[in-house]
Design a protein around this motif. Structure first.
Motif, PDB file in Angstrom:
ATOM      1  N   PRO A   1       0.830  -1.205   0.000  1.00  0.00           N
ATOM      2  CA  PRO A   1       0.000   0.000   0.000  1.00  0.00           C
ATOM      3  C   PRO A   1       0.866   1.258   0.000  1.00  0.00           C
ATOM      4  O   PRO A   1       2.056   1.210   0.301  1.00  0.00           O
ATOM      5  CB  PRO A   1      -0.788  -0.108   1.308  1.00  0.00           C
ATOM      6  N   CYS A   2       0.224   2.369  -0.304  1.00  0.00           N
ATOM      7  CA  CYS A   2       0.882   3.675  -0.256  1.00  0.00           C
ATOM      8  C   CYS A   2      -0.032   4.618   0.519  1.00  0.00           C
ATOM      9  O   CYS A   2      -1.192   4.791   0.156  1.00  0.00           O
ATOM     10  CB  CYS A   2       1.114   4.207  -1.670  1.00  0.00           C
TER      11      CYS A   2
ATOM     12  N   LEU B   1      -1.482   6.868 -13.459  1.00  0.00           N
ATOM     13  CA  LEU B   1      -0.890   5.562 -13.168  1.00  0.00           C
ATOM     14  C   LEU B   1       0.175   5.620 -12.090  1.00  0.00           C
ATOM     15  O   LEU B   1       0.521   4.586 -11.521  1.00  0.00           O
ATOM     16  CB  LEU B   1      -0.259   4.977 -14.438  1.00  0.00           C
ATOM     17  N   SER B   2       0.723   6.801 -11.815  1.00  0.00           N
ATOM     18  CA  SER B   2       1.943   6.857 -11.002  1.00  0.00           C
ATOM     19  C   SER B   2       1.981   8.073 -10.090  1.00  0.00           C
ATOM     20  O   SER B   2       1.246   9.046 -10.285  1.00  0.00           O
ATOM     21  CB  SER B   2       3.166   6.894 -11.921  1.00  0.00           C
TER      22      SER B   2
ATOM     23  N   MET C   1       0.410  -0.845  -4.602  1.00  0.00           N
ATOM     24  CA  MET C   1       1.278  -0.103  -5.513  1.00  0.00           C
ATOM     25  C   MET C   1       2.618  -0.821  -5.624  1.00  0.00           C
ATOM     26  O   MET C   1       3.035  -1.518  -4.705  1.00  0.00           O
ATOM     27  CB  MET C   1       1.459   1.309  -4.945  1.00  0.00           C
ATOM     28  N   LEU C   2       3.271  -0.658  -6.759  1.00  0.00           N
ATOM     29  CA  LEU C   2       4.639  -1.115  -6.958  1.00  0.00           C
ATOM     30  C   LEU C   2       5.539   0.101  -6.753  1.00  0.00           C
ATOM     31  O   LEU C   2       5.378   1.113  -7.433  1.00  0.00           O
ATOM     32  CB  LEU C   2       4.812  -1.692  -8.357  1.00  0.00           C
ATOM     33  N   HIS C   3       6.465  -0.005  -5.800  1.00  0.00           N
ATOM     34  CA  HIS C   3       7.321   1.118  -5.430  1.00  0.00           C
ATOM     35  C   HIS C   3       8.750   0.884  -5.900  1.00  0.00           C
ATOM     36  O   HIS C   3       9.268  -0.233  -5.794  1.00  0.00           O
ATOM     37  CB  HIS C   3       7.343   1.283  -3.904  1.00  0.00           C
ATOM     38  N   PHE C   4       9.378   1.946  -6.379  1.00  0.00           N
ATOM     39  CA  PHE C   4      10.799   1.957  -6.694  1.00  0.00           C
ATOM     40  C   PHE C   4      11.428   3.066  -5.866  1.00  0.00           C
ATOM     41  O   PHE C   4      10.984   4.211  -5.921  1.00  0.00           O
ATOM     42  CB  PHE C   4      11.044   2.249  -8.181  1.00  0.00           C
TER      43      PHE C   4
ATOM     44  N   HIS D   1      11.501   8.380  -5.556  1.00  0.00           N
ATOM     45  CA  HIS D   1      10.438   7.394  -5.343  1.00  0.00           C
ATOM     46  C   HIS D   1       9.504   7.473  -6.532  1.00  0.00           C
ATOM     47  O   HIS D   1       9.064   8.556  -6.915  1.00  0.00           O
ATOM     48  CB  HIS D   1       9.635   7.653  -4.069  1.00  0.00           C
ATOM     49  N   ILE D   2       9.234   6.326  -7.121  1.00  0.00           N
ATOM     50  CA  ILE D   2       8.198   6.213  -8.137  1.00  0.00           C
ATOM     51  C   ILE D   2       7.287   5.081  -7.699  1.00  0.00           C
ATOM     52  O   ILE D   2       7.752   3.982  -7.400  1.00  0.00           O
ATOM     53  CB  ILE D   2       8.785   5.953  -9.538  1.00  0.00           C
ATOM     54  N   GLY D   3       5.995   5.383  -7.629  1.00  0.00           N
ATOM     55  CA  GLY D   3       5.001   4.374  -7.303  1.00  0.00           C
ATOM     56  C   GLY D   3       4.070   4.187  -8.487  1.00  0.00           C
ATOM     57  O   GLY D   3       3.571   5.169  -9.041  1.00  0.00           O
ATOM     58  N   ILE D   4       3.859   2.937  -8.870  1.00  0.00           N
ATOM     59  CA  ILE D   4       2.958   2.599  -9.978  1.00  0.00           C
ATOM     60  C   ILE D   4       1.761   1.870  -9.370  1.00  0.00           C
ATOM     61  O   ILE D   4       1.936   0.851  -8.697  1.00  0.00           O
ATOM     62  CB  ILE D   4       3.650   1.682 -11.018  1.00  0.00           C
ATOM     63  N   ASN D   5       0.563   2.380  -9.608  1.00  0.00           N
ATOM     64  CA  ASN D   5      -0.618   1.700  -9.088  1.00  0.00           C
ATOM     65  C   ASN D   5      -0.682   0.275  -9.603  1.00  0.00           C
ATOM     66  O   ASN D   5      -0.445   0.027 -10.782  1.00  0.00           O
ATOM     67  CB  ASN D   5      -1.898   2.431  -9.505  1.00  0.00           C
TER      68      ASN D   5
END
Length: 185
Positions: A39-40, A117-118, A64-67, A132-136
């Motif tokens: 989650p974010c 999307l992000s 979310m996918l987090h980088f 930080h980049i988060g992709i739903n």
């Protein structure tokens, strides 16, 4: 540069966007990109983006996918360029997987028409540059209209592995290109 795709779910609160997160959490020392799912829910006290703070925006996603990227230099302009590089790599990877050009970039965010999307931010600390980049993954219960990886049938963890490897290759290539030229008098 080192990378890791973490299998454990981690809630991103914004507190992970700090120097040596990869070292303290995963024993990865030096420049790194770490990807994880979870989650974010970014706390206002941990928001780096002043525009989001001023607008009272909530940064939230159920999944979310987090980088998180860290480079041990403190050049914010260079870091924003790295942020753009990574968001373009994500965009290209998504478009390859869905077989089209549905995903577009506007500044440092990704969209499919009017669906976001992000989330993305780049900042610096006294010892390093952070992204930080988060992709739903899920588009349910988000504060704005969104789409996520699940809407496209994209497996988040294999996607994370592909994107992290692409980023490391690009950074390594930049280093090689920097080192292979002569000084011009």
């Amino acid at each position: 540069m080192k990378y890791r795709v973490v299998s454990d779910k981690i809630t991103y609160t914004g507190e992970q966007l700090r120097s040596n997160f990869a070292y303290s959490a995963f024993d990865i020392i030096g420049d790194s990109i770490v990807a994880f799912r979870g989650p974010c829910d970014v706390k206002r006290s941990a928001m780096a983006d002043i525009e989001d703070l001023k607008a009272g925006n909530r940064i939230y996603s159920e999944d979310m996918l987090h980088f998180i990227i860290e480079h041990h230099d403190t050049d914010l302009e260079k870091n924003v360029l790295r942020q753009l590089l990574l968001i373009n790599l994500v965009k290209d990877a998504m478009n390859r997987q869905i077989g089209g050009l549905a995903v577009t970039r506007k500044h440092t965010d990704l969209f499919d028409d009017d669906s976001k999307l992000s989330v993305s931010v780049a900042t610096v600390t006294p010892i390093s540059s952070l992204i930080h980049i988060g992709i739903n993954i899920s588009s349910h219960n988000t504060p704005v209209k969104t789409k996520g990886l699940a809407d496209y049938g994209i497996d988040p963890m294999s996607f994370a592995d592909s994107v992290t490897q692409d980023y490391v290759k690009e950074v390594d290539k930049i280093y090689t290109l920097r080192c292979k030229v002569n000084w011009m008098k």
